[in-house]
Design an enzyme around this catalytic site. Structure first.
Site, mmCIF file in Angstrom:
data_model
loop_
_atom_site.group_PDB
_atom_site.id
_atom_site.type_symbol
_atom_site.label_atom_id
_atom_site.label_comp_id
_atom_site.label_asym_id
_atom_site.label_seq_id
_atom_site.Cartn_x
_atom_site.Cartn_y
_atom_site.Cartn_z
ATOM 1 N N CYS A 131 0.822 -1.217 0.000
ATOM 2 C CA CYS A 131 0.000 0.000 0.000
ATOM 3 C C CYS A 131 0.849 1.258 0.000
ATOM 4 C CB CYS A 131 -0.943 -0.002 1.205
ATOM 5 S SG CYS A 131 -0.110 -0.265 2.790
ATOM 6 N N HIS A 222 -1.259 -0.606 7.866
ATOM 7 C CA HIS A 222 -1.692 -0.281 6.512
ATOM 8 C C HIS A 222 -1.654 1.227 6.303
ATOM 9 C CE1 HIS A 222 -3.800 -1.050 2.747
ATOM 10 N NE2 HIS A 222 -4.657 -0.089 3.051
ATOM 11 N N HIS A 299 11.010 -14.427 6.238
ATOM 12 C CA HIS A 299 9.585 -14.622 5.964
ATOM 13 C C HIS A 299 8.854 -13.280 6.022
ATOM 14 C CE1 HIS A 299 9.897 -19.038 7.577
ATOM 15 N NE2 HIS A 299 10.613 -18.820 6.490
#
Length: 306
Positions: A131, A222, A299
């Site tokens: 984003c 986000h 990861h």
């Protein structure tokens, strides 16, 4: 040439503009096209990235304007009389500074605030760890910024070896944060204000170095963008995302918008939320655990769960 004029009431097209016209002539044409009364003036921004056109004697071709360009028009008050200035100076400064901008703001719905120059809207970015990069630009910019400044972006600052961090940030599912925002600010020559929904804190990257700012909203894990639009249903093509840092009303509107999101609990408590690594199924708690796990294992795919 034809120019699209974006203003608080919508869009207007000027079809008889010449490249040899000056900014002053263009300004008069716009005033006539939008039927602006004598008590208001306008500021014109154009080109890419949009810049204010302040020299009234500059010809449009020299200002970088081309056929089909869209100009952003902001309404500004004309200079007030000396008598009005004296009256304002006699008023308490706290009242004048705090109440005046807020009178022009009105919450329309969640993620939308009416301002004097249009509607500040939350533009939601796809929630896929990219984003921040989609709302501003490319991951390679980050890599180049880190390469070019090893002192600023050392292993200590990055929290892991520089080469490993640069390899990690280029992956499509790696997320960005303060380091990336600081690099973007310098690269694009613009102040970036990141507003945290949970706390209301505003982190300003590049503060004091640039004349314009962009606004983004951080909900914990986000980032979304903020844009000024002519109307509530205007498509993103008409968005204005760069604002003069002197325009406090935009930041006031952003704060009001984020306050509404906080009341609706539109944020993630990053210190306490629980995650699971999709690659090894390890359970994690909070952003710090996730970052440490990513640095240790490489990861980067995590799922939030209750």
């Amino acid at each position: 040439m034809r120019l699209r004029i974006r203003h608080a009431e919508g869009m207007t097209t000027l079809s008889d503009v010449r490249q040899e016209d000056t900014v002053s002539i263009l300004k008069d044409a716009i005033r006539n096209a939008i039927s602006l009364d004598a008590t208001r003036d306008i500021q014109i921004s154009g080109g890419y990235p949009p810049k204010p056109l302040n020299d009234m004697n500059t010809e449009l071709k020299d200002a970088g304007l081309r056929d089909g360009d869209t100009l952003n028009i902001k309404l500004v008050d004309t200079p007030i009389s000396q008598q009005q200035q004296q009256q304002q100076q006699q008023q308490p400064s706290s009242t004048a500074s705090s109440n005046a901008p807020l009178r022009t703001l009105k919450a329309l719905k969640e993620g939308s605030v009416q301002t004097v120059n249009g509607i500040l809207q939350l533009r939601v970015m796809e929630d896929d760890n990219s984003c921040l990069f989609r709302s501003i630009e490319l991951r390679q910019v980050i890599v180049n910024g880190i390469k070019n400044d090893p002192v600023m972006y050392s292993d200590v600052t990055l929290g892991q070896p520089r080469d490993k961090y640069m390899e990690w940030i280029q992956k499509s599912n790696s997320w960005g944060g303060g380091i990336e925002l600081a690099i973007f600010s310098a690269y694009f020559g613009v102040e970036i204000d990141s507003i945290d929904v949970q706390t209301g804190r505003i982190d300003k990257f590049g503060e004091g170095s640039f004349d314009e700012r962009v606004l983004i909203v951080y909900s914990g894990i986000h980032y979304d963008a903020l844009a000024l639009t002519p109307t509530a249903d205007s498509p993103p093509d008409f968005d204005q995302t760069r604002f003069p840092v002197s325009e406090d009303f935009v930041l006031d509107a952003a704060k009001q918008l984020v306050d509404g999101l906080r009341k609706s609990h539109k944020f993630t408590d990053i210190a306490n939320f629980t995650l699971k690594c999709e690659q090894c199924s390890t359970g994690l708690k909070g952003e710090k655990d996730a970052q440490n796990h990513a640095a240790a294992t490489g990861h980067t795919r995590f799922t939030e769960y209750a």
